[in-house]
Design a protein around this motif. Structure first.
Motif, mmCIF file in Angstrom:
data_model
loop_
_atom_site.group_PDB
_atom_site.id
_atom_site.type_symbol
_atom_site.label_atom_id
_atom_site.label_comp_id
_atom_site.label_asym_id
_atom_site.label_seq_id
_atom_site.Cartn_x
_atom_site.Cartn_y
_atom_site.Cartn_z
ATOM 1 N N LEU A 191 0.788 -1.231 0.000
ATOM 2 C CA LEU A 191 0.000 0.000 0.000
ATOM 3 C C LEU A 191 0.823 1.286 0.000
ATOM 4 N N PRO A 192 1.885 1.407 0.805
ATOM 5 C CA PRO A 192 2.655 2.657 0.748
ATOM 6 C C PRO A 192 3.234 2.945 -0.633
ATOM 7 N N ALA A 193 3.617 1.917 -1.361
ATOM 8 C CA ALA A 193 4.152 2.136 -2.706
ATOM 9 C C ALA A 193 3.074 2.653 -3.645
ATOM 10 N N ALA A 194 1.853 2.176 -3.498
ATOM 11 C CA ALA A 194 0.756 2.605 -4.372
ATOM 12 C C ALA A 194 0.211 3.977 -3.992
ATOM 13 N N PHE A 195 0.388 4.367 -2.739
ATOM 14 C CA PHE A 195 -0.155 5.638 -2.262
ATOM 15 C C PHE A 195 0.944 6.645 -1.939
ATOM 16 N N ASP A 196 2.025 6.599 -2.686
ATOM 17 C CA ASP A 196 3.097 7.583 -2.563
ATOM 18 C C ASP A 196 2.529 8.943 -2.976
ATOM 19 N N PRO A 197 2.586 9.948 -2.097
ATOM 20 C CA PRO A 197 1.969 11.245 -2.412
ATOM 21 C C PRO A 197 2.520 11.899 -3.682
ATOM 22 N N VAL A 198 3.800 11.790 -3.929
ATOM 23 C CA VAL A 198 4.385 12.387 -5.133
ATOM 24 C C VAL A 198 3.832 11.691 -6.369
ATOM 25 N N LEU A 199 3.741 10.394 -6.320
ATOM 26 C CA LEU A 199 3.202 9.619 -7.429
ATOM 27 C C LEU A 199 1.765 10.023 -7.719
ATOM 28 N N ILE A 200 0.972 10.156 -6.681
ATOM 29 C CA ILE A 200 -0.444 10.505 -6.844
ATOM 30 C C ILE A 200 -0.595 11.903 -7.439
ATOM 31 N N VAL A 201 0.123 12.871 -6.898
ATOM 32 C CA VAL A 201 -0.011 14.257 -7.363
ATOM 33 C C VAL A 201 0.374 14.376 -8.836
ATOM 34 N N ILE A 202 1.495 13.794 -9.213
ATOM 35 C CA ILE A 202 1.946 13.913 -10.600
ATOM 36 C C ILE A 202 1.019 13.156 -11.549
ATOM 37 N N ALA A 203 0.656 11.939 -11.188
ATOM 38 C CA ALA A 203 -0.195 11.134 -12.073
ATOM 39 C C ALA A 203 -1.572 11.762 -12.237
ATOM 40 N N VAL A 204 -2.155 12.251 -11.146
ATOM 41 C CA VAL A 204 -3.493 12.843 -11.234
ATOM 42 C C VAL A 204 -3.448 14.186 -11.955
ATOM 43 N N TRP A 205 -2.473 15.012 -11.641
ATOM 44 C CA TRP A 205 -2.386 16.334 -12.268
ATOM 45 C C TRP A 205 -2.224 16.227 -13.789
ATOM 46 N N PHE A 206 -1.232 15.458 -14.212
ATOM 47 C CA PHE A 206 -0.984 15.356 -15.646
ATOM 48 C C PHE A 206 -1.972 14.425 -16.339
ATOM 49 N N GLY A 207 -2.512 13.455 -15.628
ATOM 50 C CA GLY A 207 -3.569 12.623 -16.194
ATOM 51 C C GLY A 207 -4.809 13.447 -16.481
ATOM 52 N N TRP A 208 -5.109 14.402 -15.612
ATOM 53 C CA TRP A 208 -6.246 15.309 -15.814
ATOM 54 C C TRP A 208 -6.001 16.203 -17.027
ATOM 55 N N LYS A 209 -4.760 16.620 -17.215
ATOM 56 C CA LYS A 209 -4.420 17.522 -18.328
ATOM 57 C C LYS A 209 -4.295 16.812 -19.675
ATOM 58 N N ALA A 210 -4.129 15.500 -19.680
ATOM 59 C CA ALA A 210 -3.928 14.762 -20.930
ATOM 60 C C ALA A 210 -5.170 14.851 -21.813
ATOM 61 N N ASP A 211 -4.944 15.050 -23.099
ATOM 62 C CA ASP A 211 -6.070 15.139 -24.025
ATOM 63 C C ASP A 211 -6.197 13.911 -24.927
ATOM 64 N N GLN A 212 -5.272 12.969 -24.804
ATOM 65 C CA GLN A 212 -5.332 11.721 -25.549
ATOM 66 C C GLN A 212 -4.907 10.589 -24.625
ATOM 67 N N PHE A 213 -5.491 9.407 -24.851
ATOM 68 C CA PHE A 213 -5.186 8.293 -23.958
ATOM 69 C C PHE A 213 -3.718 7.876 -24.042
ATOM 70 N N GLY A 214 -3.105 7.993 -25.189
ATOM 71 C CA GLY A 214 -1.687 7.651 -25.320
ATOM 72 C C GLY A 214 -0.800 8.480 -24.416
ATOM 73 N N LYS A 215 -1.189 9.718 -24.201
ATOM 74 C CA LYS A 215 -0.423 10.590 -23.312
ATOM 75 C C LYS A 215 -0.544 10.148 -21.856
ATOM 76 N N VAL A 216 -1.644 9.504 -21.528
ATOM 77 C CA VAL A 216 -1.845 9.014 -20.162
ATOM 78 C C VAL A 216 -0.796 7.956 -19.828
ATOM 79 N N LEU A 217 -0.456 7.125 -20.792
ATOM 80 C CA LEU A 217 0.567 6.103 -20.560
ATOM 81 C C LEU A 217 1.929 6.752 -20.304
ATOM 82 N N ILE A 218 2.227 7.812 -21.025
ATOM 83 C CA ILE A 218 3.475 8.541 -20.801
ATOM 84 C C ILE A 218 3.450 9.223 -19.437
ATOM 85 N N VAL A 219 2.300 9.766 -19.073
ATOM 86 C CA VAL A 219 2.142 10.420 -17.767
ATOM 87 C C VAL A 219 2.380 9.423 -16.639
#
Length: 104
Positions: free
Chosen positions: A19-47
């Protein structure tokens, strides 16, 4: 005692170690922030990959300084890279999907 009498030891990793590895705050912030900004699904994989990489580097830097961290990266601790990578992808996909649903 022969070789046949020795039983292999299998490492046991409990859910509480994952659980701590999956809920790393830095991981969550970056993935959610840039995942929200992505306009194509392919970019989500890069994010997801970028969030994984940045979170590992930040966790390693914090652990190297000797500071306590929720998901440390150091030689004597579990790093669980596959768990971090899958979690980064799931967080990014979740944010991407939430934004697409919110746009409707």
């Amino acid at each position: 005692m022969g070789v046949s009498d020795v039983t292999p030891s299998v490492p046991v990793v409990t859910l509480w170690d994952w659980l701590p590895a999956a809920f790393d705050p830095v991981l969550i912030v970056i993935a959610v922030w840039f995942g929200w900004k992505a306009d194509q699904f392919g970019k989500v994989l890069i994010v997801g990959l970028a969030a994984f990489g940045v979170s590992v580097m930040v966790s390693w830097a914090i652990s190297s300084l000797g500071l306590p961290w929720i998901a440390p990266v150091r030689p004597d601790a579990l790093t669980l890279f596959p768990v971090r990578w899958i979690a980064a992808m799931l967080w990014a996909i979740g944010a991407y999907t939430a934004r697409r649903v919110a746009r409707r």
